[in-house]
Design a protein around this motif. Structure first.
Motif, PDB file in Angstrom:
ATOM      1  N   LEU A  79      35.160  15.875 -17.391  1.00 61.15           N
ATOM      2  CA  LEU A  79      34.032  16.577 -16.762  1.00 61.15           C
ATOM      3  C   LEU A  79      34.221  16.575 -15.255  1.00 61.15           C
ATOM      4  CD1 LEU A  79      31.057  15.170 -18.805  1.00 61.15           C
ATOM      5  CD2 LEU A  79      31.944  17.488 -18.877  1.00 61.15           C
ATOM      6  N   LEU A  80      34.918  17.561 -14.756  1.00 58.84           N
ATOM      7  CA  LEU A  80      35.105  17.667 -13.322  1.00 58.84           C
ATOM      8  C   LEU A  80      33.756  17.878 -12.660  1.00 58.84           C
ATOM      9  CD1 LEU A  80      37.110  17.846 -10.991  1.00 58.84           C
ATOM     10  CD2 LEU A  80      37.233  20.323 -11.407  1.00 58.84           C
TER      11      LEU A  80
ATOM     12  N   SER B 206      29.202   8.575 -14.044  1.00 62.50           N
ATOM     13  CA  SER B 206      29.677   9.257 -12.839  1.00 62.50           C
ATOM     14  C   SER B 206      31.176   9.036 -12.679  1.00 62.50           C
ATOM     15  CB  SER B 206      28.932   8.743 -11.614  1.00 62.50           C
ATOM     16  OG  SER B 206      29.263   7.383 -11.365  1.00 62.50           O
ATOM     17  N   GLU B 207      31.778   9.712 -11.732  1.00 61.99           N
ATOM     18  CA  GLU B 207      33.221   9.586 -11.509  1.00 61.99           C
ATOM     19  C   GLU B 207      33.596   8.150 -11.144  1.00 61.99           C
ATOM     20  OE1 GLU B 207      37.315  10.702 -10.735  1.00 61.99           O
ATOM     21  OE2 GLU B 207      35.709  11.245 -12.103  1.00 61.99           O
ATOM     22  N   GLN B 208      32.828   7.515 -10.286  1.00 68.06           N
ATOM     23  CA  GLN B 208      33.158   6.157  -9.850  1.00 68.06           C
ATOM     24  C   GLN B 208      32.637   5.093 -10.808  1.00 68.06           C
ATOM     25  OE1 GLN B 208      35.254   5.671  -7.365  1.00 68.06           O
ATOM     26  NE2 GLN B 208      35.326   7.882  -7.002  1.00 68.06           N
ATOM     27  N   GLN B 209      31.555   5.390 -11.536  1.00 64.90           N
ATOM     28  CA  GLN B 209      30.995   4.426 -12.480  1.00 64.90           C
ATOM     29  C   GLN B 209      30.700   5.134 -13.797  1.00 64.90           C
ATOM     30  OE1 GLN B 209      27.758   1.998 -11.026  1.00 64.90           O
ATOM     31  NE2 GLN B 209      27.196   1.325 -13.096  1.00 64.90           N
ATOM     32  N   PRO B 210      31.704   5.263 -14.652  1.00 65.81           N
ATOM     33  CA  PRO B 210      31.513   5.998 -15.906  1.00 65.81           C
ATOM     34  C   PRO B 210      30.701   5.232 -16.941  1.00 65.81           C
ATOM     35  CG  PRO B 210      33.741   5.126 -15.760  1.00 65.81           C
ATOM     36  CD  PRO B 210      33.100   4.855 -14.441  1.00 65.81           C
ATOM     37  N   CYS B 211      30.554   3.902 -16.762  1.00 61.59           N
ATOM     38  CA  CYS B 211      29.877   3.074 -17.764  1.00 61.59           C
ATOM     39  C   CYS B 211      28.574   2.499 -17.200  1.00 61.59           C
ATOM     40  CB  CYS B 211      30.793   1.933 -18.213  1.00 61.59           C
ATOM     41  SG  CYS B 211      32.402   2.490 -18.833  1.00 61.59           S
TER      42      CYS B 211
ATOM     43  N   ASN C  89      45.168  -2.647 -21.890  1.00 57.64           N
ATOM     44  CA  ASN C  89      45.156  -3.953 -21.204  1.00 57.64           C
ATOM     45  C   ASN C  89      44.788  -3.856 -19.725  1.00 57.64           C
ATOM     46  OD1 ASN C  89      45.892  -5.245 -23.603  1.00 57.64           O
ATOM     47  ND2 ASN C  89      48.084  -5.071 -23.154  1.00 57.64           N
ATOM     48  N   ALA C  90      43.900  -2.934 -19.395  1.00 55.58           N
ATOM     49  CA  ALA C  90      43.419  -2.829 -18.013  1.00 55.58           C
ATOM     50  C   ALA C  90      42.394  -3.927 -17.736  1.00 55.58           C
ATOM     51  CB  ALA C  90      42.815  -1.461 -17.770  1.00 55.58           C
ATOM     52  N   ASP C  91      42.221  -4.263 -16.467  1.00 53.67           N
ATOM     53  CA  ASP C  91      41.272  -5.300 -16.080  1.00 53.67           C
ATOM     54  C   ASP C  91      39.918  -4.732 -15.675  1.00 53.67           C
ATOM     55  OD1 ASP C  91      43.129  -7.342 -16.485  1.00 53.67           O
ATOM     56  OD2 ASP C  91      43.974  -7.061 -14.483  1.00 53.67           O
ATOM     57  N   ALA C  92      39.882  -3.457 -15.360  1.00 53.44           N
ATOM     58  CA  ALA C  92      38.636  -2.843 -14.901  1.00 53.44           C
ATOM     59  C   ALA C  92      38.573  -1.412 -15.419  1.00 53.44           C
ATOM     60  CB  ALA C  92      38.563  -2.860 -13.374  1.00 53.44           C
ATOM     61  N   ASP C  93      37.390  -0.810 -15.304  1.00 50.87           N
ATOM     62  CA  ASP C  93      37.230   0.562 -15.766  1.00 50.87           C
ATOM     63  C   ASP C  93      37.995   1.531 -14.875  1.00 50.87           C
ATOM     64  OD1 ASP C  93      35.525  -0.083 -17.874  1.00 50.87           O
ATOM     65  OD2 ASP C  93      33.757  -0.031 -16.572  1.00 50.87           O
ATOM     66  N   PRO C  94      38.646   2.518 -15.458  1.00 49.51           N
ATOM     67  CA  PRO C  94      39.215   3.589 -14.645  1.00 49.51           C
ATOM     68  C   PRO C  94      38.104   4.525 -14.170  1.00 49.51           C
ATOM     69  CG  PRO C  94      39.524   4.087 -16.956  1.00 49.51           C
ATOM     70  CD  PRO C  94      38.883   2.717 -16.891  1.00 49.51           C
ATOM     71  N   LYS C  95      38.446   5.443 -13.289  1.00 53.92           N
ATOM     72  CA  LYS C  95      37.491   6.492 -12.935  1.00 53.92           C
ATOM     73  C   LYS C  95      37.259   7.388 -14.151  1.00 53.92           C
ATOM     74  CE  LYS C  95      38.890   6.697  -8.068  1.00 53.92           C
ATOM     75  NZ  LYS C  95      39.468   7.563  -7.005  1.00 53.92           N
ATOM     76  N   PHE C  96      36.138   8.107 -14.121  1.00 52.70           N
ATOM     77  CA  PHE C  96      35.804   8.983 -15.239  1.00 52.70           C
ATOM     78  C   PHE C  96      36.976   9.923 -15.547  1.00 52.70           C
ATOM     79  CE2 PHE C  96      31.710  10.958 -17.107  1.00 52.70           C
ATOM     80  CZ  PHE C  96      32.380  11.316 -18.273  1.00 52.70           C
ATOM     81  N   SER C  97      37.531  10.526 -14.515  1.00 49.96           N
ATOM     82  CA  SER C  97      38.591  11.511 -14.712  1.00 49.96           C
ATOM     83  C   SER C  97      39.897  10.892 -15.183  1.00 49.96           C
ATOM     84  CB  SER C  97      38.839  12.292 -13.418  1.00 49.96           C
ATOM     85  OG  SER C  97      39.221  11.419 -12.375  1.00 49.96           O
TER      86      SER C  97
END
Length: 519
Positions: A9-10, A72-77, A135-143
């Motif tokens: 979702l751009l 949102s893009e920076q906080q998808p969760c 195995n990521a440590d944090a959430d990626p950006k939404f995109s």
């Protein structure tokens, strides 16, 4: 695992104004009953992130605790990643295996278009399952999440017939068979399938539901440990004191306790649909293969042909040639077909003969059609009948070329048209793609799609269609799919995922045909 990188979702940060109050969230990330009607807490084996806070066990399903969020893009969760605090013994993290069909649950929160209790205009604009890096440590950006599966959208709109709006299961958000029993807190379920070559590890999954429009998107996030096999997954579930085995389908294979047998090694193949035997067409070969959609039709379109051989003011003669391969496969195996011949004028009398002495019986239907039975025609395959017809003076044909106005219609037989079966994403052992359908199907009185695979041992899931394959058909690698009315009128394809473990094949090895039958 080769998943195409896509922005879902751009511009999700710049949300459009909400047209109607809407919200929902995923409440269970491993529910053991697909297409279920009622929420039963003991069927939930795993919870979303911070489930103990937002969807606590023992609470009332669908209670609003502030869990819904516009990702949102920076906080998808809804909350940041913190696995140690986000999951507990009572609200455990999901554990999946490659190739598993995962069922998740969410409350409806009044957002289902069902004319029995709401209206037809409640929207649904997108439902996707996405996945983050392993195995990521944090959430990626939404995109940076990658699309795992598009779950389609539910039928909505005032032009939809009541029969469509009140039929379940549905694609998309609104798959809630008992919505009208409790519009706010009814259970809805969805499902998706993991790639068969998904690497073991911990992943973050994201459910994205677009309500009023493509940027009015609600999200839920959860983590899952993907292990190497179903046996390892089942062992971990049993260590947690939970039932093992894969989810059953409420419509087809749920037993008394609505779960499949423990230790089932079927790879999660629990197809949706009612599995009607006999209504799915011929059990024989389904025509020629190939990937070109609609280029060739097999069946009964040219089983019989008609030409004029003579004509007078009140009578005419003609030949009816029966093809050598008559009859074609029946639409319903135990119901013989027939041939109806319709002239563009009223025929007062008709006599069909083989040679000079053998009369072939015929009847005249209420609409004027001349009817010949399969029992009489089948022994004559490859031969030609003569016919003499009588009619009122001056109403009959004027020239021999008018034979093309005579309609010869085989009724009760199946015609097969190849359609394209193509992958949009592929991975080792499977992929996701579409079966492209011709627009002409929308005018057919009865049709379905048959898909023949080169081997039988795999999981096959569809959307924009309902799997009605019998167990016997699946054992031969054959699937029968019917498309509901809304999907027929509003889509041009059937979506699918396939997970294969028995043999290696490509899309070119799969034969897909559109089968149609006259009523």
């Amino acid at each position: 695992m080769q998943l195409s990188r896509q922005m879902f979702l751009l511009g999700a940060v710049l949300l459009l104004p909400v047209l109607a109050a809407g919200h929902s969230w995923v409440a269970c990330t491993d529910y053991t009953e697909m297409n279920a009607e009622d929420w039963e807490e003991e069927k939930c084996r795993a919870f979303p992130r911070d489930g103990q806070r937002f969807v606590p066990k023992g609470g009332v399903f669908g209670t609003d605790t502030g869990y819904n969020v516009h990702g949102s893009e920076q906080q998808p969760c809804r909350t940041p990643r913190n696995d140690a605090a986000a999951y507990t013994g009572d609200h455990p993290m999901a554990v999946y295996y490659p190739g598993q069909r995962v069922v998740f649950a969410h409350p409806t929160k009044n957002h289902v278009a069902d004319p029995r209790c709401t209206n037809k205009n409640i929207p649904d604009n997108g439902n996707q399952i996405m996945v983050g890096p392993r195995n990521a440590d944090a959430d990626p950006k939404f995109s940076e999440f990658q699309l795992l599966q598009d779950l389609g959208v539910s039928p909505t709109g005032g032009n939809q017939p009541d029969s469509v709006m009140t039929s379940y299961p549905k694609p998309g958000y609104q798959n809630a068979p008992k919505f009208c029993d409790n519009m706010d807190k009814a259970l809805a379920t969805g499902n998706f399938t993991l790639p068969s070559d998904m690497q073991p590890g911990r992943y973050t999954f994201l459910w994205a539901w677009s309500f009023n429009g493509p940027t009015d998107t609600y999200t839920s996030c959860w983590e899952a440990d993907v292990v190497t096999s179903q046996a390892e997954r089942d062992s971990l579930l049993q260590q947690r004191g939970q039932r093992s085995g894969d989810a059953c389908d409420f419509n087809t294979n749920c037993n008394g306790d609505n779960s499949v047998d423990n230790g089932d090694d079927s790879g999660g193949d629990s197809s949706s649909g009612s599995g009607s035997d006999g209504s799915s067409g011929s059990d024989g070969e389904s025509g020629t293969g190939g990937s070109d959609s609609g280029d060739e039709t097999q069946g009964c379109d040219n089983c019989l042909t008609f030409v004029y051989t003579g004509m007078k003011d009140n009578a005419a003669t003609g030949d009816v040639t029966i093809s050598p391969d008559f009859p074609p496969p029946r639409a319903v195996p135990d119901q013989p077909g027939r041939v109806e011949i319709r002239f563009p004028f009223d025929v007062s009398r008709a006599v069909f003969k083989l040679g000079k002495r053998t009369t072939i019986p015929s009847t005249k239907a209420a609409d004027g059609a001349l009817v010949l039975t399969e029992a009489d025609l089948a022994p004559l395959a490859g031969r030609t009948l003569s016919v003499t017809i009588r009619f009122s003076r001056g109403t009959g044909p004027k020239c021999f070329s008018q034979a093309d106005r005579v309609r010869v219609e085989p009724v009760g037989y199946a015609a097969h048209t190849p359609v394209a079966f193509a992958y949009e994403q592929e991975w080792n052992g499977g992929g996701m793609g579409r079966i492209t359908l011709p627009d002409s199907r929308r005018n057919l009185p009865d049709w379905w799609v048959e898909v023949q695979f080169p081997c039988p041992d795999f999981a096959f899931q569809v959307w924009y269609g309902i799997d009605q394959s019998t167990d016997e058909q699946k054992s031969r690698g054959r699937y029968v799919i019917r498309q509901p009315e809304w999907e027929t009128q509003n889509t041009d394809h059937i979506g699918f995922t396939v997970q294969n473990s028995a043999c290696t094949f490509t899309a070119d090895d799969v034969v897909a045909t559109l089968v149609s039958a006259a009523a």
